[in-house]
Write an enzyme that holds these catalytic residues in place. Structure first.
Site, PDB file in Angstrom:
ATOM      1  N   SER A   5       0.870  -1.178   0.000  1.00  0.00           N
ATOM      2  CA  SER A   5       0.000   0.000   0.000  1.00  0.00           C
ATOM      3  C   SER A   5       0.903   1.223   0.000  1.00  0.00           C
ATOM      4  O   SER A   5       1.721   1.386   0.902  1.00  0.00           O
ATOM      5  CB  SER A   5      -0.893   0.007   1.241  1.00  0.00           C
ATOM      6  OG  SER A   5      -1.535   1.259   1.359  1.00  0.00           O
ATOM      7  N   ARG A   6       0.780   2.054  -1.021  1.00  0.00           N
ATOM      8  CA  ARG A   6       1.670   3.221  -1.108  1.00  0.00           C
ATOM      9  C   ARG A   6       1.190   4.368  -0.223  1.00  0.00           C
ATOM     10  O   ARG A   6       1.765   5.440  -0.235  1.00  0.00           O
ATOM     11  CB  ARG A   6       1.800   3.660  -2.575  1.00  0.00           C
ATOM     12  CG  ARG A   6       2.442   2.574  -3.417  1.00  0.00           C
ATOM     13  CD  ARG A   6       2.872   3.033  -4.790  1.00  0.00           C
ATOM     14  NE  ARG A   6       3.332   1.870  -5.545  1.00  0.00           N
ATOM     15  CZ  ARG A   6       2.634   1.249  -6.476  1.00  0.00           C
ATOM     16  NH1 ARG A   6       1.426   1.676  -6.784  1.00  0.00           N
ATOM     17  NH2 ARG A   6       3.104   0.199  -7.097  1.00  0.00           N
ATOM     18  N   VAL A   7       0.097   4.141   0.501  1.00  0.00           N
ATOM     19  CA  VAL A   7      -0.371   5.142   1.469  1.00  0.00           C
ATOM     20  C   VAL A   7       0.103   4.750   2.864  1.00  0.00           C
ATOM     21  O   VAL A   7       0.485   5.570   3.677  1.00  0.00           O
ATOM     22  CB  VAL A   7      -1.901   5.277   1.398  1.00  0.00           C
ATOM     23  CG1 VAL A   7      -2.416   6.163   2.514  1.00  0.00           C
ATOM     24  CG2 VAL A   7      -2.318   5.836   0.043  1.00  0.00           C
TER      25      VAL A   7
END
Length: 491
Positions: A353-355
Site C-alpha cells: 500500500s503506497r499510502v
C-alpha cells in the site's frame, strides 16, 4: 376551424442526420454527421442509442448501446446534441442498474431528475488532500499489512478463482453503519453471478447503502466499456456532496478486452497484445477520478478497488502492469496460498500500500508494525528449514510465531471483523500471548477471546474505537493474561 388554421405557425426545426454505411457487432459507421461531438449521444430509428466514439475525416464510428439487430445499413441516425450521461442521486441506492443507469431489478422506475456526464475531468492536485482516514475492510491481513485509506486506489490482482471478488465484497459488507455508499460494478460476469451477489448483499443488509451496476457477459462490448465510467459518475455525485464512496470494478481485464474488441471493429490500429495504443488512457482517466477532496470542496472521497485477472500469476503482462502503475498499491493473491488453505491468499511480499500508515488508526499502526517483517522472514525460514531438522531455539521460536501469524491472518469469507477486535488479536500475537496456544486452537481462542473482552473488558474495545489509540498496555496485558488462564486448549 378557420381561426385555428389562420393562427397556425410552423416553427422550422433543424436536425442533423446521418446515414449508416455499416452495422455489426455493436458498432455502426455513418456519414453526414459533420458537426457531431466526441462522446455525443445519437439516436437510431429503432429507438436504440449510440455514442460517437471515433471521429474520422469521412465518417463517424458509433458504438451502439442496446439492441442492434433491427438497425440496418442505409438507416437514418440523428444527433441529440447531448454528451453521454447517466442518472445519479440517492434514488439509485439499493437498486441494480445497467450501464446506462436503467433499472434491471424489476422494482420499477428510478425517480431521479439529475444526470451527470459519464466522462468528466478528474479533480486537480489542488482540489485534493492527502489520505488520512482509513477505509476498513474488516480483513486482518489487509487492514494490518496493506491498509487502504479513503480516496485511495488499491488494485486487487490475482489468477481466476483466488478470492478477489470475496475481498471486495467483504470490504462492502464492512461498511455497514460507517456512512459509506458502495458501488459494485460487474463487468462481463454471468447474470446468475450478479444475482447471487445481490442476494448475498441483501442477506447482510448491505443493499441499503449499495448500488449494483451490471454489464453482463451477454451484453455487447460497448456496455462493458461504458459501465465503469457510468458508475464513477454516480459515485462523483455523492463525493461532491461531501460523502464517502467505495467503488469496486470487477473486473477491468474484461473492460480492456471489450475496448479491444470495439477498437478492432472500428479499424483502429492494434498495438501490443492487439490492444489499441490508448488502452492505458482507458484505465488512467477512470481511476484518476478517485480522490479525497479538500475541505473547501466538502472533504468527500471515492475509494476504488479495481480488480485485474492474471494468467498463471503473470503480473508483468500488459494490462496488469498498466493498472499497477496507475494505482496506489496492490493486493496480490497467490494461487498456491489459496489452495494451501491460507485465505485470504495475500502475498505479503508482492502486496503493497503506497499510502501505508496514513490509512491506519494509531492503535493498529502500533501493533502491526513488525508483522510484515515477521511474515517475510518466516516464509524464508520455512523454505530454508525444509532441508534440515536441527534448529536452534531462536529459529524455532520465530518459526512458531510465523505459524501463528499465518493462522491468525486467516479469515472465513464474508465475516469481516471490527478494527478494535483486530487490534486486540494482533496485539496478543505480536506480544507473545499466543506462543503457548496450539495452532489448531487459535480460531477458537480468537472467538472466545472476543466474547470474553465484550463481557469483561468492553471499555478497552470502546476506547480503541473512540480514541483510535491503543489502551493502557498494563490493562490490556492483564485482560489477556486472565483469559489465557481460563482458556482450555484441546488435548
Amino acid at each position: 376551424m378557420k381561426q385555428r388554421i389562420s393562427s397556425f405557425q410552423s416553427v422550422p426545426q433543424m436536425e442533423e442526420i446521418g446515414k449508416l454505411t455499416y452495422v455489426g457487432d455493436g458498432i455502426a459507421r455513418a456519414t453526414g454527421l459533420k458537426n457531431v461531438m466526441s462522446g455525443e449521444l445519437l439516436r437510431f430509428r429503432n429507438g436504440s442509442i449510440g455514442m460517437a466514439q471515433s471521429l474520422e475525416k469521412d465518417d463517424v464510428g458509433i458504438i451502439i448501446f442496446g439492441e442492434f439487430e433491427n438497425i440496418h445499413e442505409g438507416d437514418i441516425v440523428k444527433r441529440t446534441g447531448h454528451i453521454m450521461e447517466v442518472p445519479v442521486g440517492e434514488a439509485l441506492i439499493g437498486r441494480v442498474v445497467n450501464a446506462l443507469g436503467q433499472p434491471i431489478d424489476g422494482q420499477g422506475p428510478i425517480l431521479t431528475t439529475k444526470k451527470r456526464p459519464v466522462e468528466s475531468e478528474a479533480p486537480s492536485v489542488m482540489d485534493r488532500q492527502s489520505i488520512n482516514e482509513p477505509m476498513q475492510t474488516g480483513l486482518k491481513a489487509i487492514d494490518a499489512l496493506v491498509p487502504i485509506g479513503r480516496g485511495q486506489r488499491e488494485l486487487i490482482i490475482g489468477d481466476r478463482r483466488t478470492g478477489k471478488t470475496s475481498i471486495a465484497v467483504d470490504a462492502i459488507l464492512n461498511q455497514r453503519g460507517k456512512d459509506v455508499i458502495c458501488i459494485y460494478v460487474a463487468i462481463g460476469q454471468k447474470e446468475s453471478s450478479v444475482r447471487n451477489l445481490t442476494e448475498l448483499l441483501k442477506q447482510h443488509n448491505a443493499m441499503d447503502y449499495t448500488i449494483v451496476v451490471s454489464a453482463s457477459a451477454s451484453q455487447p462490448a460497448p456496455m462493458l466499456y461504458i459501465a465503469p465510467y457510468a458508475a464513477t459518475s454516480m459515485a462523483e455525485e455523492f463525493m461532491y456532496q461531501g460523502k464517502h464512496v467505495l467503488i469496486v470494478y470487477d473486473d477491468l481485464s474484461k473492460q480492456a478486452a471489450a475496448y479491444r474488441e470495439m477498437s478492432l471493429l472500428l479499424r483502429r490500429p492494434p498495438g501490443r497484445e492487439a490492444y489499441p495504443g490508448d488502452v492505458f488512457y482507458l484505465h488512467s482517466r477512470l481511476l484518476e477520478r478517485s480522490a479525497k477532496l479538500n475541505d473547501e470542496l466538502g472533504g468527500g472521497s471515492i475509494t476504488s478497488l479495481p480488480i485485474i485477472e492474471t494468467q498463471a500469476g503473470d503480473i508483468s503482462a500488459y494490462i496488469p502492469t498498466n493498472v499497477i502503475s496507475i494505482t496506489d498499491g496492490q493486493i496480490f493473491l497467490e494461487s498456491d496460498l489459496f489452495f494451501a488453505g491460507i485465505r485470504p491468499a495475500i502475498s505479503a511480499g508482492l502486496s503493497v500500500s503506497r499510502v501505508g500508515g496514513s490509512a491506519q488508526i494509531k492503535a493498529m499502526k502500533k501493533v502491526s508494525g513488525t508483522l510484515r517483517l515477521d511474515l517475510a522472514s518466516y516464509r524464508e525460514l520455512e523454505a530454508f528449514t525444509q532441508f534440515g531438522s536441527d534448529l536452534d531455539a531462536s529459529t524455532q521460536q520465530r518459526l512458531n510465531r510465523g505459524h501463528r501469524t499465518v493462522e491468525v491472518l486467516k479469515q472465513p469469507v464474508h465475516s469481516p471483523m471490527g478494527v478494535e477486535k483486530q487490534t486486540i488479536m494482533i496485539y496478543a500475537l505480536t506480544h507473545g500471548f499466543l506462543d503457548t496456544v496450539p495452532v489448531n486452537d487459535l480460531k477458537r481462542f480468537e472467538s472466545e477471546l472476543m466474547n470474553y473482552m465484550n463481557v469483561s473488558y468492553p471499555a478497552l474495545l470502546t476506547q480503541i474505537v473512540e480514541t483510535r489509540e491503543l489502551p493502557d498496555q498494563d490493562k490490556l496485558n492483564e485482560a489477556l493474561e486472565q483469559f489465557i488462564h481460563v482458556f482450555v486448549p484441546h488435548q
